[in-house]
Design a protein around this motif. Structure first.
Motif, PDB file in Angstrom:
ATOM      1  N   LYS A  67       0.832  -1.204   0.000  1.00  0.00           N
ATOM      2  CA  LYS A  67       0.000   0.000   0.000  1.00  0.00           C
ATOM      3  C   LYS A  67       0.869   1.257   0.000  1.00  0.00           C
ATOM      4  O   LYS A  67       0.357   2.366  -0.111  1.00  0.00           O
ATOM      5  CB  LYS A  67      -0.921   0.017   1.222  1.00  0.00           C
ATOM      6  CG  LYS A  67      -2.063  -0.983   1.177  1.00  0.00           C
ATOM      7  CD  LYS A  67      -3.007  -0.768   2.355  1.00  0.00           C
ATOM      8  CE  LYS A  67      -4.227  -1.671   2.241  1.00  0.00           C
ATOM      9  NZ  LYS A  67      -5.204  -1.415   3.340  1.00  0.00           N
ATOM     10  N   MET A  68       2.187   1.063   0.134  1.00  0.00           N
ATOM     11  CA  MET A  68       3.099   2.196   0.251  1.00  0.00           C
ATOM     12  C   MET A  68       3.844   2.483  -1.052  1.00  0.00           C
ATOM     13  O   MET A  68       4.996   2.900  -1.053  1.00  0.00           O
ATOM     14  CB  MET A  68       4.085   1.938   1.392  1.00  0.00           C
ATOM     15  CG  MET A  68       3.417   1.827   2.758  1.00  0.00           C
ATOM     16  SD  MET A  68       4.583   1.653   4.133  1.00  0.00           S
ATOM     17  CE  MET A  68       5.152  -0.032   3.841  1.00  0.00           C
ATOM     18  N   ASN A 109      -1.040   6.289   1.467  1.00  0.00           N
ATOM     19  CA  ASN A 109      -1.227   4.878   1.143  1.00  0.00           C
ATOM     20  C   ASN A 109      -2.287   4.706   0.065  1.00  0.00           C
ATOM     21  O   ASN A 109      -3.266   5.468   0.002  1.00  0.00           O
ATOM     22  CB  ASN A 109      -1.658   4.091   2.384  1.00  0.00           C
ATOM     23  CG  ASN A 109      -0.605   4.071   3.458  1.00  0.00           C
ATOM     24  OD1 ASN A 109       0.590   3.988   3.165  1.00  0.00           O
ATOM     25  ND2 ASN A 109      -1.022   4.151   4.708  1.00  0.00           N
TER      26      ASN A 109
END
Length: 358
Positions: A67-68, A109
């Motif tokens: 998600k990063m 994110n």
């Protein structure tokens, strides 16, 4: 000219001792009902994760599923232009992902896990730094190119923008036991090494569920889709590595507790030009329990099922077998290296023949 289909089918039988390698939400080994009997099960997602971990221990570049991704891109932007501080780099990163149609929240994110290869992130960072005005088509093109092997094999779904989806070239089935399985429980206690001698009893107690099984494992690979994703030469190497990691990997759930790492007892790899064929129906009727175990009987049923399918599908261009239980199987090879070499040679010949026909 439309190219003919070209698939690899991988069939494996693997005896796994007392273990709990893939747990459900209650911490119990996953299971499935098949043929009216309860079976041990290991999810395809679990085994694909193990394969991706296996790629990371080779010289093959692997993607990041995270998600990063925006933070990952911002870090690479700063590597290209060290004059940018964290805030400026993150702003450029978020702008790029916004143009690509990928939502980034206030914490930086993405809404869901996004699989991106190092090559994609590196090229996108270079593009962002080199261009004051960003073009969404160019960004999308970068995020579709430079695919790592695991991204090319297992694909990518982007709910925010389906244009960024990557069609998977490989399919991995849930592994199930060839026989009926009943769960067992291990009741355990732990003693405190420093408790007084006059103190009796355990400092901790508990229980864990486990099973043991002979698993039927299956995966297939669409070779033309892999070539589309990677290019021809990388696809040949990738196909070989896919077969290897499928056979040698194992999910690591409770590995320290059970030390259950084994290798397949039997492997059949088939290269076909018609359609993939999963042979799990060989075990719709569970292999019965005997003093001889399950492996030998499972091999017999699998080979019989393979032969029976030839009345409905074309004979494959290659069938190769690595049978550690018996060396008399049709197509038998001595070791994994020979198996991989034969599969690669067969694929190259098939692709070369198509190019010649063109």
């Amino acid at each position: 000219m439309t190219k003919q289909n070209l698939y690899i089918d991988i069939h494996a039988l693997q005896s796994v001792p007392v273990s709990n390698i893939n747990r459900d939400d209650n911490g119990e080994p996953k299971s499935a009902m098949y043929g009216g009997a309860m079976r041990a099960r290991v999810s395809s997602q679990s085994w694909k994760h193990a394969m991706r971990d296996g790629f990371k221990h080779t010289d093959i570049t692997s993607a990041n599923r995270t998600k990063m991704a925006a933070k990952l891109l911002a870090d690479n932007i700063q590597k290209v232009d060290s004059s940018l501080d964290d805030e400026a780099a993150m702003k450029k990163s978020e702008e790029a992902f916004k143009l690509a149609g990928v939502k980034v929240d206030k914490e930086g994110n993405t809404g869901a896990l996004l699989m991106v290869s190092p090559g994609q992130i590196t090229k996108l960072a270079q593009y962002v730094v080199s261009n004051d005005e960003l073009d969404k088509k160019a960004i999308k093109a970068v995020l579709k190119g430079d695919q790592s092997l695991d991204l090319a094999l297992f694909g990518r779904m982007v709910a925010d923008n389906p244009e960024l989806n990557v069609d998977a070239s490989a399919q991995v089935a849930h592994a199930i036991s060839t026989h009926r399985v009943e769960p067992d429980y291990d009741y355990f206690t732990a003693l405190d090494d420093l408790q007084p001698k006059d103190t009796a009893g355990a400092a901790m107690l508990g229980s864990i569920q486990y099973n043991s099984s002979t698993l039927y494992r299956y995966a297939n690979l669409n070779m033309h889709e892999l070539i589309h994703n990677l290019g021809t030469e990388d696809a040949f190497n990738g196909a070989s590595e896919f077969v290897k990691q499928f056979l040698l990997s194992m999910p690591t759930g409770k590995q320290n507790t059970f030390a259950n790492k084994t290798l397949p007892n039997y492997v059949m790899v088939v290269v076909r030009t018609d359609t993939p064929v999963n042979l799990v129906s060989a075990f719709e009727k569970p292999v019965p329990s005997t003093e001889d175990g399950y492996v030998t009987a499972s091999i017999t049923k699998l080979e019989k099922e393979y032969t029976s399918t030839l009345s409905m599908v074309e004979k494959p261009i290659l069938k190769v077998v690595l049978n550690r239980e018996d060396s008399t199987s049709d197509g038998q090879v001595e070791n994994l290296t020979e198996l991989l070499n034969k599969v690669t040679e067969s694929l190259k010949e098939a692709v070369q023949d198509e190019d010649t026909d063109d």
